[in-house]
Design a protein around this motif. Sequence first.
Motif, PDB file in Angstrom:
ATOM      1  N   ILE A  64      14.525   2.530  -3.365  1.00 44.87           N
ATOM      2  CA  ILE A  64      13.598   3.635  -3.610  1.00 44.87           C
ATOM      3  C   ILE A  64      12.746   3.283  -4.828  1.00 44.87           C
ATOM      4  O   ILE A  64      13.188   2.530  -5.699  1.00 44.87           O
ATOM      5  N   THR A  65      11.526   3.806  -4.831  1.00 40.47           N
ATOM      6  CA  THR A  65      10.665   3.563  -5.981  1.00 40.47           C
ATOM      7  C   THR A  65      10.251   4.905  -6.565  1.00 40.47           C
ATOM      8  O   THR A  65       9.880   5.828  -5.836  1.00 40.47           O
ATOM      9  N   LEU A  66      10.363   4.992  -7.872  1.00 39.43           N
ATOM     10  CA  LEU A  66      10.025   6.227  -8.568  1.00 39.43           C
ATOM     11  C   LEU A  66       8.758   5.980  -9.379  1.00 39.43           C
ATOM     12  O   LEU A  66       8.783   5.284 -10.396  1.00 39.43           O
TER      13      LEU A  66
ATOM     14  N   THR B 273       1.539  -4.287   3.810  1.00 39.88           N
ATOM     15  CA  THR B 273       2.745  -3.545   4.156  1.00 39.88           C
ATOM     16  C   THR B 273       2.884  -2.365   3.199  1.00 39.88           C
ATOM     17  O   THR B 273       2.162  -2.263   2.203  1.00 39.88           O
ATOM     18  N   ASN B 274       3.821  -1.490   3.491  1.00 44.21           N
ATOM     19  CA  ASN B 274       4.065  -0.364   2.588  1.00 44.21           C
ATOM     20  C   ASN B 274       4.527  -0.892   1.221  1.00 44.21           C
ATOM     21  O   ASN B 274       5.247  -1.886   1.145  1.00 44.21           O
ATOM     22  N   ASP B 275       4.146  -0.209   0.137  1.00 45.38           N
ATOM     23  CA  ASP B 275       4.473  -0.714  -1.208  1.00 45.38           C
ATOM     24  C   ASP B 275       5.984  -0.773  -1.471  1.00 45.38           C
ATOM     25  O   ASP B 275       6.481  -1.730  -2.080  1.00 45.38           O
ATOM     26  N   ALA B 276       6.723   0.205  -0.983  1.00 43.97           N
ATOM     27  CA  ALA B 276       8.178   0.187  -1.204  1.00 43.97           C
ATOM     28  C   ALA B 276       8.822  -0.917  -0.364  1.00 43.97           C
ATOM     29  O   ALA B 276       9.789  -1.556  -0.794  1.00 43.97           O
TER      30      ALA B 276
ATOM     31  N   GLY C 240      10.446   9.986   1.109  1.00 42.85           N
ATOM     32  CA  GLY C 240       9.768  10.794   0.083  1.00 42.85           C
ATOM     33  C   GLY C 240       9.236  12.115   0.616  1.00 42.85           C
ATOM     34  O   GLY C 240       9.247  13.120  -0.077  1.00 42.85           O
ATOM     35  N   HIS C 241       8.781  12.105   1.879  1.00 46.01           N
ATOM     36  CA  HIS C 241       8.187  13.327   2.429  1.00 46.01           C
ATOM     37  C   HIS C 241       9.173  14.111   3.292  1.00 46.01           C
ATOM     38  O   HIS C 241       8.785  15.050   3.990  1.00 46.01           O
ATOM     39  N   HIS C 242      10.415  13.728   3.208  1.00 42.56           N
ATOM     40  CA  HIS C 242      11.478  14.425   3.948  1.00 42.56           C
ATOM     41  C   HIS C 242      11.947  15.604   3.097  1.00 42.56           C
ATOM     42  O   HIS C 242      11.971  15.515   1.873  1.00 42.56           O
TER      43      HIS C 242
ATOM     44  N   ALA D 186      -1.881   8.283   3.194  1.00 37.59           N
ATOM     45  CA  ALA D 186      -2.155   7.855   1.810  1.00 37.59           C
ATOM     46  C   ALA D 186      -2.017   9.087   0.922  1.00 37.59           C
ATOM     47  O   ALA D 186      -2.982   9.530   0.297  1.00 37.59           O
ATOM     48  N   ALA D 187      -0.801   9.635   0.859  1.00 37.30           N
ATOM     49  CA  ALA D 187      -0.573  10.934   0.206  1.00 37.30           C
ATOM     50  C   ALA D 187      -1.089  10.987  -1.230  1.00 37.30           C
ATOM     51  O   ALA D 187      -1.580  12.030  -1.662  1.00 37.30           O
ATOM     52  N   ASN D 188      -1.000   9.887  -1.949  1.00 36.05           N
ATOM     53  CA  ASN D 188      -1.394   9.928  -3.364  1.00 36.05           C
ATOM     54  C   ASN D 188      -2.708   9.215  -3.665  1.00 36.05           C
ATOM     55  O   ASN D 188      -3.052   8.998  -4.826  1.00 36.05           O
TER      56      ASN D 188
ATOM     57  N   PHE E  48       0.848  -1.209   0.000  1.00 34.43           N
ATOM     58  CA  PHE E  48       0.000   0.000   0.000  1.00 34.43           C
ATOM     59  C   PHE E  48       0.879   1.253   0.000  1.00 34.43           C
ATOM     60  O   PHE E  48       1.863   1.326   0.751  1.00 34.43           O
ATOM     61  N   PRO E  49       0.530   2.290  -0.800  1.00 34.35           N
ATOM     62  CA  PRO E  49       1.402   3.462  -0.897  1.00 34.35           C
ATOM     63  C   PRO E  49       1.237   4.456   0.256  1.00 34.35           C
ATOM     64  O   PRO E  49       0.838   5.596   0.064  1.00 34.35           O
ATOM     65  N   GLY E  50       1.563   4.021   1.463  1.00 29.00           N
ATOM     66  CA  GLY E  50       1.460   4.887   2.626  1.00 29.00           C
ATOM     67  C   GLY E  50       1.963   4.133   3.845  1.00 29.00           C
ATOM     68  O   GLY E  50       2.377   2.977   3.751  1.00 29.00           O
TER      69      GLY E  50
ATOM     70  N   THR F  28       4.286   7.417  -9.051  1.00 33.95           N
ATOM     71  CA  THR F  28       3.462   8.587  -8.732  1.00 33.95           C
ATOM     72  C   THR F  28       4.099   9.313  -7.551  1.00 33.95           C
ATOM     73  O   THR F  28       4.320  10.520  -7.575  1.00 33.95           O
ATOM     74  N   GLY F  29       4.395   8.563  -6.513  1.00 26.41           N
ATOM     75  CA  GLY F  29       5.126   9.101  -5.361  1.00 26.41           C
ATOM     76  C   GLY F  29       6.547   8.587  -5.364  1.00 26.41           C
ATOM     77  O   GLY F  29       6.983   7.951  -6.327  1.00 26.41           O
ATOM     78  N   MET F  30       7.268   8.888  -4.284  1.00 29.80           N
ATOM     79  CA  MET F  30       8.588   8.270  -4.155  1.00 29.80           C
ATOM     80  C   MET F  30       8.575   7.407  -2.897  1.00 29.80           C
ATOM     81  O   MET F  30       8.340   7.903  -1.790  1.00 29.80           O
TER      82      MET F  30
END
Length: 236
Positions: free
Chosen positions: A122-124, A102-105, A145-147, A75-77, A63-65, A126-128
Amino acid sequence: MKILCIDIGGTGIKTIVLDQRGKPVSERLRSLTPDPATPAACMKVIGEQAAKQPAFDRVSVGFPGVVRKGVIYTAANLHPRWVLHNLKRELEKRLHKPVQVTNDADMQGFGAIKGRGVEMVITLGTGMGSALFVEGMMVPNIELGHHPFRDNQSYEDLLGKKGLKKLGRKKWNKRLRQAIATMEALFNYDRLYIGGGNAAKIEGALPPKTQIVPNIAGLLGGVKLWTQRKAQEAVQ
Ligand code: BGC
């Protein structure tokens, strides 16, 4: 044991069924992430794909979050309605099988790492996304990503989908090299893996210790959520 692996992304939702050794036993299915990407809308897409896949015994979700014990914290995106949603519980009810989320990355990382030393992913897309592993043990929910990265902008602002669009490919590539340098200075990893749909936009040579991994790693890591379950649960 067959595992349905689900990768929820800001742009696409993907599923595949893998055997215990990580060998695909089905085609990868992909649908566009609904817009707005509310839990209900995404659940519908997942249900449709799951119905088209062959039988499975377990489910793994990236999951992307931020995810803890199956509950979504950011869930930023996607849609804000995801926050505090118990995705594990809902999917177990719908699919009638045990589920790990779990988190997608982090999930992608499990599909990419060798399990030796300090490995970063790292994953590039929609988000990072970012993930960190020590001797194969995950440090969950590293949200690089949000740092802040530079000029009051986060890594994701500059290297995510919007950043790529705004900067153009050449400058985005330059910023990526700068980000790699700051990450290496911070984590002193043995290896950095770069995945996600936009890894294909990388041009030119990468610094030592860095390699691109195929996007399918995002799904392949799903097997380890079950084969390394004890370790995974201990850190979440
Ligand atoms: C999220 C991360 C996620 C990444 C890639 C970021 O916006 O905060 O949790 O891994 O996007 O999907």
